[in-house]
Design a protein around this motif. Structure first.
Motif, PDB file in Angstrom:
ATOM      1  N   ASN A   1       0.819  -1.225   0.000  1.00  0.00           N
ATOM      2  CA  ASN A   1       0.000   0.000   0.000  1.00  0.00           C
ATOM      3  C   ASN A   1       0.850   1.271   0.000  1.00  0.00           C
ATOM      4  O   ASN A   1       0.420   2.333   0.435  1.00  0.00           O
ATOM      5  CB  ASN A   1      -0.963   0.007   1.190  1.00  0.00           C
ATOM      6  N   LEU A   2       2.086   1.152  -0.526  1.00  0.00           N
ATOM      7  CA  LEU A   2       3.001   2.293  -0.572  1.00  0.00           C
ATOM      8  C   LEU A   2       3.501   2.509  -1.996  1.00  0.00           C
ATOM      9  O   LEU A   2       4.106   1.627  -2.600  1.00  0.00           O
ATOM     10  CB  LEU A   2       4.201   2.028   0.358  1.00  0.00           C
ATOM     11  N   ASN A   3       3.218   3.704  -2.535  1.00  0.00           N
ATOM     12  CA  ASN A   3       3.713   4.101  -3.855  1.00  0.00           C
ATOM     13  C   ASN A   3       5.160   4.584  -3.687  1.00  0.00           C
ATOM     14  O   ASN A   3       5.440   5.468  -2.882  1.00  0.00           O
ATOM     15  CB  ASN A   3       2.814   5.212  -4.422  1.00  0.00           C
TER      16      ASN A   3
ATOM     17  N   TYR B   1       5.704   8.273  -4.125  1.00  0.00           N
ATOM     18  CA  TYR B   1       5.192   8.999  -2.966  1.00  0.00           C
ATOM     19  C   TYR B   1       6.213   8.936  -1.831  1.00  0.00           C
ATOM     20  O   TYR B   1       6.502   9.940  -1.173  1.00  0.00           O
ATOM     21  CB  TYR B   1       3.855   8.416  -2.503  1.00  0.00           C
ATOM     22  N   LEU B   2       6.770   7.733  -1.606  1.00  0.00           N
ATOM     23  CA  LEU B   2       7.763   7.578  -0.543  1.00  0.00           C
ATOM     24  C   LEU B   2       8.954   8.494  -0.792  1.00  0.00           C
ATOM     25  O   LEU B   2       9.441   9.158   0.133  1.00  0.00           O
ATOM     26  CB  LEU B   2       8.227   6.120  -0.464  1.00  0.00           C
ATOM     27  N   TYR B   3       9.427   8.542  -2.037  1.00  0.00           N
ATOM     28  CA  TYR B   3      10.568   9.403  -2.355  1.00  0.00           C
ATOM     29  C   TYR B   3      10.253  10.856  -2.017  1.00  0.00           C
ATOM     30  O   TYR B   3      11.069  11.566  -1.410  1.00  0.00           O
ATOM     31  CB  TYR B   3      10.942   9.288  -3.835  1.00  0.00           C
ATOM     32  N   ASN B   4       9.068  11.318  -2.400  1.00  0.00           N
ATOM     33  CA  ASN B   4       8.699  12.716  -2.164  1.00  0.00           C
ATOM     34  C   ASN B   4       8.516  13.023  -0.690  1.00  0.00           C
ATOM     35  O   ASN B   4       8.915  14.100  -0.226  1.00  0.00           O
ATOM     36  CB  ASN B   4       7.423  13.052  -2.952  1.00  0.00           C
TER      37      ASN B   4
ATOM     38  N   PRO C   1       3.078   9.865   7.126  1.00  0.00           N
ATOM     39  CA  PRO C   1       1.636   9.802   6.892  1.00  0.00           C
ATOM     40  C   PRO C   1       1.363   8.968   5.640  1.00  0.00           C
ATOM     41  O   PRO C   1       2.053   9.123   4.634  1.00  0.00           O
ATOM     42  CB  PRO C   1       1.239  11.262   6.686  1.00  0.00           C
ATOM     43  N   LEU C   2       0.380   8.076   5.710  1.00  0.00           N
ATOM     44  CA  LEU C   2       0.131   7.175   4.582  1.00  0.00           C
ATOM     45  C   LEU C   2      -1.328   7.263   4.123  1.00  0.00           C
ATOM     46  O   LEU C   2      -2.198   6.560   4.637  1.00  0.00           O
ATOM     47  CB  LEU C   2       0.469   5.731   4.968  1.00  0.00           C
ATOM     48  N   PRO C   3      -1.591   8.099   3.126  1.00  0.00           N
ATOM     49  CA  PRO C   3      -2.939   8.157   2.558  1.00  0.00           C
ATOM     50  C   PRO C   3      -3.208   6.926   1.694  1.00  0.00           C
ATOM     51  O   PRO C   3      -2.268   6.168   1.383  1.00  0.00           O
ATOM     52  CB  PRO C   3      -2.899   9.434   1.713  1.00  0.00           C
TER      53      PRO C   3
ATOM     54  N   GLN D   1      -1.116   8.514  -5.488  1.00  0.00           N
ATOM     55  CA  GLN D   1      -0.902   8.687  -6.920  1.00  0.00           C
ATOM     56  C   GLN D   1      -1.233  10.104  -7.371  1.00  0.00           C
ATOM     57  O   GLN D   1      -0.542  10.672  -8.219  1.00  0.00           O
ATOM     58  CB  GLN D   1      -1.751   7.677  -7.705  1.00  0.00           C
ATOM     59  N   LYS D   2      -2.261  10.706  -6.788  1.00  0.00           N
ATOM     60  CA  LYS D   2      -2.597  12.092  -7.131  1.00  0.00           C
ATOM     61  C   LYS D   2      -1.468  13.038  -6.717  1.00  0.00           C
ATOM     62  O   LYS D   2      -1.119  13.970  -7.439  1.00  0.00           O
ATOM     63  CB  LYS D   2      -3.906  12.504  -6.440  1.00  0.00           C
ATOM     64  N   ILE D   3      -0.918  12.791  -5.544  1.00  0.00           N
ATOM     65  CA  ILE D   3       0.210  13.606  -5.070  1.00  0.00           C
ATOM     66  C   ILE D   3       1.382  13.476  -6.037  1.00  0.00           C
ATOM     67  O   ILE D   3       1.967  14.474  -6.466  1.00  0.00           O
ATOM     68  CB  ILE D   3       0.634  13.164  -3.651  1.00  0.00           C
ATOM     69  N   VAL D   4       1.693  12.239  -6.403  1.00  0.00           N
ATOM     70  CA  VAL D   4       2.811  11.983  -7.313  1.00  0.00           C
ATOM     71  C   VAL D   4       2.571  12.666  -8.655  1.00  0.00           C
ATOM     72  O   VAL D   4       3.471  13.298  -9.224  1.00  0.00           O
ATOM     73  CB  VAL D   4       3.018  10.463  -7.510  1.00  0.00           C
ATOM     74  N   ALA D   5       1.333  12.571  -9.171  1.00  0.00           N
ATOM     75  CA  ALA D   5       1.021  13.162 -10.480  1.00  0.00           C
ATOM     76  C   ALA D   5       1.207  14.674 -10.466  1.00  0.00           C
ATOM     77  O   ALA D   5       1.779  15.253 -11.404  1.00  0.00           O
ATOM     78  CB  ALA D   5      -0.409  12.809 -10.876  1.00  0.00           C
TER      79      ALA D   5
END
Length: 365
Positions: free
Chosen positions: A107-109, A112-115, A150-152, A158-162
């Motif tokens: 459940n971890l992109n 996202y983790l990098y950011n 924090p883990l949405p 994915q929206k954050i990453v995009a």
């Protein structure tokens, strides 16, 4: 940590282990094409996200005594410039100056983790954990393991990453434009480098005789800028000159490092100490051309001293400057000033990207 989403310790989301180094390392370094990539801090650029190559390899035997990392794994520097994450695009081995993050929960992109690892949310935790009361700041497994993330849900990640990828694409375009503009400036100077050159003393008046160093304790505070080798270092109540002049560094490490301009224009009332030369030109176009030329040209042949680099007056006067007719000088200066204005605008856009990324994370988290 406050967040609208569940907060996890990092070791609940990934496996964290330390790198290892075969010793003495020099016995395991190899030039064999079948050697294993040996990943060092010096192999990565400060702004890089990925590690794509290494300068050295180690033997298979050395790799057995090290920590192997796979493509897609994260590595985190644990000392010096600690806490900086990188994503592996190659396989290799890491020494004990790195931590390896792998075996990511489903459940971890990864992006996202990098950011989130790069953001203040985590970096401030790293700084606090690394200080730890010792003389050298560093991160170990335990300190990193308890970092809060924090883990949405995955769709929010994915929206954050995009959104961040849009900003990164904008930054990439801007950096490419800056490099293109710098190349234009280089081409302009190359076009005049074949011209006959004149000594700086033949086109300028040296006003070094006006300089007066004043020890800090004897300076009377005021609003007049007090200049040294690299710019304003204080403000005083009086001035030695009221004019439009070019200051050129006389000494200091920056003469070789060139991390900031060595020549800079000042206009109006100023005080200058004995660490900056003062030059006055008859024409502003010549003044500006010389300023740009000195800042963009290698003048190391005129600099003496290794530990304490110095550009003395005699060597300054001897610097050769390509000098086209005045009309062409004015045209060149106009072209370069337009280019520099474009670069400043682009660098301003690049400079706010980190804040814009941070704003994206704050909006979602």
């Amino acid at each position: 940590m406050e967040s609208k989403w569940d907060v996890y310790k990092l070791n609940q989301l990934v496996s964290i282990v330390r790198g290892a180094s075969p010793r003495p390392i020099r016995e395991y370094i190899t030039t064999d094409v079948d050697g294993v990539n040996w990943i060092k801090i010096g192999d990565v650029k400060p702004d890089s996200k990925y590690i794509t190559e290494t300068k050295e390899k180690i033997t298979i035997e050395g790799a057995k005594k090290s920590r192997f990392v796979k493509k897609g794994d994260f590595i985190l520097s644990n000392s010096m410039s600690f806490g900086r994450p990188y994503i592996m695009e190659i396989e290799g081995c890491i020494h004990d100056g790195w931590l390896l993050l792998s075996d990511f929960t489903k459940n971890l992109n990864k992006d996202y983790l990098y950011n989130i690892l790069s953001d203040k949310i985590v970096q401030e935790q790293f700084i606090s954990a690394a200080s730890g009361g010792t003389s050298v700041d560093n991160l170990n497994i335990d300190k990193v393991a308890y970092t809060q993330i924090p883990l949405p849900p995955l769709d929010i990640q994915q929206k954050i990453v995009a959104e961040i990828e849009v900003l990164e694409a904008k930054e990439k375009r801007a950096r490419e434009e800056v490099e293109g503009l710098k190349l234009k400036t280089k081409e302009i100077f190359e076009s005049i480098n074949s011209l006959n050159k004149v000594s700086l003393e033949d086109i300028s008046e040296n006003l070094d005789n006006l300089r007066k160093p004043v020890t800090k304790g004897y300076r009377e505070k005021g609003e007049i800028p007090y200049y040294g080798a690299s710019g304003i270092i204080d403000y005083v109540s009086n001035y030695i000159l009221d004019d439009f002049v070019l200051l050129v560094s006389e000494d200091g490490a920056n003469l070789k490092a060139r991390t900031s301009p060595i020549a800079f224009t000042v206009n109006g009332k100023i005080w200058v100490n004995n660490h900056a030369h003062i030059l006055k030109f008859r024409d502003k176009a010549t003044h500006k051309l010389v300023e740009i030329y000195l800042n963009k040209t290698d003048i190391s042949e005129y600099i003496t001293g290794q530990a304490q680099p110095k550009l003395n007056q005699q060597n300054l006067n001897a610097i050769k400057i390509p000098l086209p007719p005045l009309a062409k000088q004015q045209k060149i200066v106009s072209q370069i000033e337009k280019i520099e204005a474009q670069i400043a605008l682009l660098e301003g856009q690049i400079g706010v990207i980190p804040q814009e990324k941070e704003a994206v994370l704050r909006a979602y988290l």
